[in-house]
Scaffold this motif. Structure first.
Motif, PDB file in Angstrom:
ATOM      1  N   GLN A 334       0.830  -1.197   0.000  1.00 45.27           N
ATOM      2  CA  GLN A 334       0.000   0.000   0.000  1.00 45.27           C
ATOM      3  C   GLN A 334       0.873   1.259   0.000  1.00 45.27           C
ATOM      4  OE1 GLN A 334      -3.057  -0.099   2.912  1.00 45.27           O
ATOM      5  NE2 GLN A 334      -3.806   1.964   2.495  1.00 45.27           N
ATOM      6  N   GLY A 335       0.525   2.189  -0.901  1.00 38.41           N
ATOM      7  CA  GLY A 335       1.291   3.409  -1.023  1.00 38.41           C
ATOM      8  C   GLY A 335       2.470   3.304  -1.972  1.00 38.41           C
ATOM      9  N   LEU A 336       2.558   2.191  -2.700  1.00 31.84           N
ATOM     10  CA  LEU A 336       3.676   1.966  -3.618  1.00 31.84           C
ATOM     11  C   LEU A 336       3.724   3.060  -4.684  1.00 31.84           C
ATOM     12  CD1 LEU A 336       5.924  -0.116  -4.481  1.00 31.84           C
ATOM     13  CD2 LEU A 336       4.216  -1.057  -6.043  1.00 31.84           C
ATOM     14  N   LYS A 337       4.918   3.609  -4.927  1.00 30.53           N
ATOM     15  CA  LYS A 337       5.110   4.613  -5.970  1.00 30.53           C
ATOM     16  C   LYS A 337       5.681   3.940  -7.209  1.00 30.53           C
ATOM     17  CE  LYS A 337       5.907   8.408  -2.712  1.00 30.53           C
ATOM     18  NZ  LYS A 337       6.866   9.436  -2.230  1.00 30.53           N
ATOM     19  N   VAL A 338       4.993   4.092  -8.329  1.00 29.98           N
ATOM     20  CA  VAL A 338       5.420   3.478  -9.577  1.00 29.98           C
ATOM     21  C   VAL A 338       5.401   4.516 -10.695  1.00 29.98           C
ATOM     22  CG1 VAL A 338       4.592   1.179  -8.939  1.00 29.98           C
ATOM     23  CG2 VAL A 338       3.058   2.753 -10.139  1.00 29.98           C
ATOM     24  N   LYS A 339       5.947   4.113 -11.838  1.00 31.62           N
ATOM     25  CA  LYS A 339       5.916   4.980 -13.021  1.00 31.62           C
ATOM     26  C   LYS A 339       4.962   4.398 -14.055  1.00 31.62           C
ATOM     27  CE  LYS A 339      10.372   4.705 -12.868  1.00 31.62           C
ATOM     28  NZ  LYS A 339      11.822   4.714 -13.172  1.00 31.62           N
ATOM     29  N   HIS A 340       4.190   5.279 -14.666  1.00 31.74           N
ATOM     30  CA  HIS A 340       3.263   4.915 -15.731  1.00 31.74           C
ATOM     31  C   HIS A 340       4.036   5.030 -17.044  1.00 31.74           C
ATOM     32  CE1 HIS A 340      -0.588   5.991 -18.137  1.00 31.74           C
ATOM     33  NE2 HIS A 340      -0.438   4.691 -18.074  1.00 31.74           N
ATOM     34  N   VAL A 341       4.354   3.878 -17.663  1.00 32.01           N
ATOM     35  CA  VAL A 341       5.290   3.871 -18.794  1.00 32.01           C
ATOM     36  C   VAL A 341       4.771   4.712 -19.960  1.00 32.01           C
ATOM     37  CG1 VAL A 341       6.379   2.415 -20.538  1.00 32.01           C
ATOM     38  CG2 VAL A 341       6.326   1.671 -18.146  1.00 32.01           C
ATOM     39  N   ARG A 342       3.480   4.634 -20.267  1.00 31.84           N
ATOM     40  CA  ARG A 342       2.958   5.350 -21.442  1.00 31.84           C
ATOM     41  C   ARG A 342       3.098   6.861 -21.291  1.00 31.84           C
ATOM     42  NH1 ARG A 342      -2.103   7.237 -22.133  1.00 31.84           N
ATOM     43  NH2 ARG A 342      -2.909   5.904 -20.471  1.00 31.84           N
ATOM     44  N   SER A 343       2.821   7.391 -20.101  1.00 31.04           N
ATOM     45  CA  SER A 343       2.877   8.835 -19.896  1.00 31.04           C
ATOM     46  C   SER A 343       4.174   9.293 -19.242  1.00 31.04           C
ATOM     47  CB  SER A 343       1.698   9.283 -19.026  1.00 31.04           C
ATOM     48  OG  SER A 343       1.832   8.767 -17.701  1.00 31.04           O
ATOM     49  N   ALA A 344       4.952   8.325 -18.724  1.00 31.13           N
ATOM     50  CA  ALA A 344       6.192   8.615 -17.997  1.00 31.13           C
ATOM     51  C   ALA A 344       5.934   9.421 -16.722  1.00 31.13           C
ATOM     52  CB  ALA A 344       7.191   9.351 -18.897  1.00 31.13           C
ATOM     53  N   LYS A 345       4.710   9.345 -16.199  1.00 28.72           N
ATOM     54  CA  LYS A 345       4.358  10.080 -14.978  1.00 28.72           C
ATOM     55  C   LYS A 345       4.306   9.135 -13.780  1.00 28.72           C
ATOM     56  CE  LYS A 345       1.669  13.689 -17.309  1.00 28.72           C
ATOM     57  NZ  LYS A 345       0.331  14.336 -17.415  1.00 28.72           N
ATOM     58  N   PRO A 346       4.603   9.656 -12.591  1.00 28.14           N
ATOM     59  CA  PRO A 346       4.533   8.816 -11.387  1.00 28.14           C
ATOM     60  C   PRO A 346       3.081   8.606 -10.941  1.00 28.14           C
ATOM     61  CG  PRO A 346       5.159  11.056 -10.799  1.00 28.14           C
ATOM     62  CD  PRO A 346       5.095  11.018 -12.300  1.00 28.14           C
ATOM     63  N   ILE A 347       2.815   7.452 -10.360  1.00 30.02           N
ATOM     64  CA  ILE A 347       1.501   7.121  -9.811  1.00 30.02           C
ATOM     65  C   ILE A 347       1.708   6.478  -8.446  1.00 30.02           C
ATOM     66  CG2 ILE A 347      -0.555   5.657 -10.042  1.00 30.02           C
ATOM     67  CD1 ILE A 347      -0.411   5.905 -12.996  1.00 30.02           C
ATOM     68  N   ARG A 348       0.866   6.841  -7.506  1.00 31.92           N
ATOM     69  CA  ARG A 348       0.931   6.231  -6.174  1.00 31.92           C
ATOM     70  C   ARG A 348      -0.249   5.266  -6.046  1.00 31.92           C
ATOM     71  NH1 ARG A 348       2.909   7.738  -0.864  1.00 31.92           N
ATOM     72  NH2 ARG A 348       1.529   6.924   0.769  1.00 31.92           N
ATOM     73  N   LEU A 349       0.045   4.008  -5.716  1.00 29.01           N
ATOM     74  CA  LEU A 349      -0.991   2.976  -5.594  1.00 29.01           C
ATOM     75  C   LEU A 349      -1.372   2.829  -4.128  1.00 29.01           C
ATOM     76  CD1 LEU A 349       0.495   0.298  -8.041  1.00 29.01           C
ATOM     77  CD2 LEU A 349      -1.053   2.192  -8.547  1.00 29.01           C
ATOM     78  N   ASP A 350      -2.504   3.432  -3.773  1.00 30.84           N
ATOM     79  CA  ASP A 350      -2.901   3.493  -2.364  1.00 30.84           C
ATOM     80  C   ASP A 350      -4.032   2.533  -1.994  1.00 30.84           C
ATOM     81  OD1 ASP A 350      -1.248   5.354  -1.019  1.00 30.84           O
ATOM     82  OD2 ASP A 350      -2.187   6.969  -2.151  1.00 30.84           O
ATOM     83  N   HIS A 351      -4.933   2.264  -2.914  1.00 32.27           N
ATOM     84  CA  HIS A 351      -6.160   1.560  -2.529  1.00 32.27           C
ATOM     85  C   HIS A 351      -6.429   0.357  -3.423  1.00 32.27           C
ATOM     86  CE1 HIS A 351      -6.957   4.904   0.144  1.00 32.27           C
ATOM     87  NE2 HIS A 351      -6.836   5.738  -0.867  1.00 32.27           N
ATOM     88  N   ALA A 352      -5.410  -0.452  -3.665  1.00 32.69           N
ATOM     89  CA  ALA A 352      -5.604  -1.646  -4.487  1.00 32.69           C
ATOM     90  C   ALA A 352      -6.548  -2.609  -3.778  1.00 32.69           C
ATOM     91  CB  ALA A 352      -4.273  -2.331  -4.757  1.00 32.69           C
TER      92      ALA A 352
END
Length: 538
Positions: A334-352
Motif C-alpha cells: 500500500q502506497g507503492l510509488k510506480v511509473k506509468h510507462v505510457r505517460s512517464a508520470k509517477p503514480i501512487r498505488l494506495d487503494h488496491a
C-alpha cells in the motif's frame, strides 16, 4: 536479450511467488464453465454453497456472474477474478466470458494467466469457441488442463472425444482419470495413476471430499455386479488407453504440448477435487515475461504490472472504474510509488483491491502472479505498464478488428454529451470498440457479435440512465494503419472521411467494402493495414 538480476536473498518474495497459481477457465458457451468455477471455489473453501439462489446470511456465498445482464440471461459476458488459498497455494482464478460475442475479453484475460482450464461438454465435444481459445493458448504456449464435463448425462464415447481433441485442437491428451459408463450408468472415474476407482454418487449438495468412496483396482466386484455392461466397455477402453495414450509428462504439459485430461460432472461436484489437485501440483507458478528491454522475472524485487482489463461500475452505487492489473514481478504494498510507462508520470498505488467475484477487499500486499484492482479515473488503459524500475515495455494485449458496426441513436437528443462520455468509458474498458471519426460524424461502435450491442444498451440504460438504440452503418471492416509519420500524415489528409481513432487514440481505416479496401491498399503501398493490434506491444 539481457537477463535481469534476481535478489536471491529475498526468500519471502520467492516463497510467495512460488505459492501463486493464476489460471483462466475457458470453454464454449454452456459447457458448464461457470458451474465448475463455483464448485472450485466451494472445494477450495472460498464459499460454502454454489448456484444462483440466495444463501443464508450465515453462509459465505459468491457467484462469478455479477453483472445484471448476466443474471437475466444466464450467461457470462464479463471476466470475473477470484482469489482464494488452497493447500498453501494462493489461487487466482479468472472466469472468462463463455459467449463467443465476448471472445476478445477472453483473449485479453489469457495474456494475464500462467495456465488454462479447458471445459469440454462431453455430449458436444470440441466446439467453435474452444478452437479459437486454444489457438490463443498455443500462441503463448500456455499449459492447458482439460476437464470433460457432464458425464452424468448421455454423452459421446470418451475415446472419440479424446481423438477429437487431439485431431481438431492439435493437443496431445494424457488421460489422468477415465469414466466408467455415462448417464444413469455413470459409476465414476478410474484414476489411472493411482489404479483406483472413484465412485460417483449424484447429488449437488455433496461437499465433503472425503465422502467420495474409493474402490481399489479396475475389477472391483461392485463394478462388475452393479454396472456389468459399463464395466465391460471400460475394461476394453482401459486396454486401449494403457497401450496407446500419451503418458503424462509435466515438462511437456508446461511447454503446452500435452494436456492432462479429467472426466467428471461439475454440477454434482464430481472430479472437482482432482482438478484442484492438478492445479496445485502441476500448474506453473508465475513465469518470466518478455519485454522489449529484457526478460522480467517474477521474483525480481522491482514491481512491474500490466493492465489487461478495465471494468466500470462494478458497484453501480459508487460509479467506480477498476483497472485489473496482473503483477508480473515484485511485490505490491500500500502506497507503492510506480511509473506509468505510457505517460512517464509517477503514480501512487494506495487503494488496491482483491476480488471474490462481486465481493472485494482492500489489501496491503500482493505478489507476482496476483491480479489486483486499481481504482481508475481515466488515467489507465488496457495495455498500460506500471513499473518501479526501468521503463520496460511488456508484451502487448491483443485487439481484434470488429465484424459488426453500428451507431447509437438517442431517444433524448439532449443526452448526447452524456452518451459520448459513457461510450468512451465502455470503449476504454473493452466492452465494445469505439471509433471516433476524424470528421466528427458521430461515434461508431464495433463488435464481434450482436449480444455486445445488447449489453451496451442495457448498461447505458441501467448505469448511465441513457436510452439508446443502435443502427447499422455501411462499414465492413476496420483496419489499423501504420507506417512512417510522413506517409501516415499524407494518407490521413487524403482519406479523412474514412478514418477514425479508437479508444486509445490509434488511427483506423473504416472500409465500406472489400473493393474500396483493395484499391486503397494498392494506392498506398507505404501504409500497413492491420486487422489486429497489440495494445502496449513490445
Amino acid at each position: 536479450m539481457p537477463l535481469e538480476n534476481t535478489n536471491h536473498s529475498d526468500t519471502i518474495l520467492q516463497r510467495e511467488v512460488k505459492r501463486r497459481r493464476t489460471f483462466a477457465i475457458i470453454s464454449h458457451p454452456d459447457a458448464g464453465k461457470t458451474t465448475l468455477t463455483e464448485k472450485l471455489l466451494m472445494y477450495g473453501g472460498a464459499i460454502r454453497s454454489a448456484g444462483t439462489v440466495k444463501a443464508k446470511k450465515s453462509q459465505q456465498f459468491a457467484t462469478s456472474d455479477w453483472m445484471e445482464v448476466e443474471k437475466q440471461r444466464g450467461i457470462s459476458v464479463a471476466s470475473s477474478v477470484m482469489q482464494f488459498e488452497h493447500q498453501n497455494c494462493v489461487i487466482n482464478l479468472l472466469d472468462t466470458p463463455g459467449h463467443q460475442d465476448f471472445s476478445e475479453d477472453t483473449y485479453r484475460v489469457l495474456t494475464a494467466v500462467d495456465a488454462a482450464l479447458m471445459v469440454i461438454d462431453a455430449a458436444k465435444g470440441v466446439e467453435a469457441q474452444t478452437i479459437k481459445l486454444l489457438e490463443v493458448c498455443r500462441l503463448r504456449k500456455t499449459p492447458v488442463i482439460t476437464f470433460i464435463n457432464k458425464m452424468d448425462r448421455e454423452v459421446r464415447d470418451p475415446l472419440e472425444l479424446i481423438d477429437e481433441i487431439e485431431n481438431i485442437l492439435k493437443l496431445s491428451c494424457a488421460p489422468i482419470t477415465w469414466p466408467v459408463g455415462m448417464g444413469k450408468d455413470f459409476a465414476g472415474v478410474y484414476d489411472l495413476q493411482q489404479a483406483q476407482m472413484l465412485k460417483f454418487t449424484p447429488g449437488e449438495n455433496q461437499r465433503d471430499q472425503e465422502e467420495i468412496e474409493v474402490l481399489d483396482g479396475a475389477d472391483h466386484p461392485y463394478l462388475r455386479n452393479h454396472y456389468p455392461i459399463a464395466h465391460a466397455t471400460f475394461k476394453e477402453e482401459l486396454d486401449i488407453i494403457e497401450a496407446a495414450a500419451t503418458p503424462f509428462d509435466q515438462q511437456s504439459f508446461l511447454d503446452g504440448d500435452v494436456s492432462p485430461v479429467f472426466f467428471g460432472s461439475a454440477i454434482n461436484n464430481f472430479g472437482v477435487r482432482d482438478i484442484l489437485k492438478a492445479l496445485v501440483e502441476w500448474a506453473p507458478s508465475p513465469r518470466p515475461r518478455p519485454a522489449r528491454q529484457r526478460i522480467v522475472y517474477p521474483d525480481a524485487t522491482d514491481f512491474t504490472g500490466i493492465v489487461f482489463k478495465i471494468q466500470a461500475n462494478m458497484n453501480p452505487q459508487h460509479r467506480d472504474r477498476i483497472a485489473f492489473l496482473r503483477i508480473c514481478s515484485g511485490e505490491y504494498q500500500q502506497g507503492l510509488k510506480v511509473k506509468h510507462v505510457r505517460s512517464a508520470k509517477p503514480i501512487r498505488l494506495d487503494h488496491a483491491i482483491t476480488f471474490m467475484a462481486q465481493e472485494r477487499a482492500h489489501l496491503s500486499s500482493a505478489y507476482a502472479g496476483d491480479i489486483i484492482g486499481i481504482p481508475n479515473h481515466g488515467k489507465l488503459r488496457i495495455g498500460d505498464v506500471l513499473t518501479q524500475g526501468e521503463m520496460v515495455e511488456l508484451e502487448g494485449i491483443p485487439h481484434f478488428s470488429p465484424e459488426i458496426f453500428k451507431v447509437a441513436r438517442l431517444n433524448d437528443p439532449l443526452r448526447a454529451k452524456q452518451l459520448n462520455k459513457a461510450l468512451k468509458e465502455l470503449g476504454e474498458e473493452g466492452t465494445i470498440q469505439v471509433f471516433d471519426p476524424l470528421e466528427k460524424t458521430g461515434i461508431v461502435l464495433g463488435a464481434v457479435g450482436q449480444l455486445q450491442f445488447e449489453t451496451v444498451a442495457h448498461r447505458l440504460l441501467t448505469e448511465y440512465k441513457i436510452d439508446a438504440t443502435f443502427e447499422t452503418v455501411p462499414i465492413k471492416k476496420a483496419f489499423w494503419i501504420d507506417g512512417q509519420d510522413a506517409h501516415v500524415k499524407r494518407f490521413s489528409q487524403a482519406n479523412t472521411n474514412r478514418l477514425a481513432r479508437d479508444a486509445s487514440g490509434a488511427l483506423a481505416f473504416m472500409s465500406p467494402n472489400n473493393a474500396v479496401l483493395e484499391v486503397t491498399m494498392e494506392k498506398w503501398p507505404d501504409i500497413t493495414f492491420q486487422s489486429t493490434r497489440e495494445i502496449g506491444a513490445v
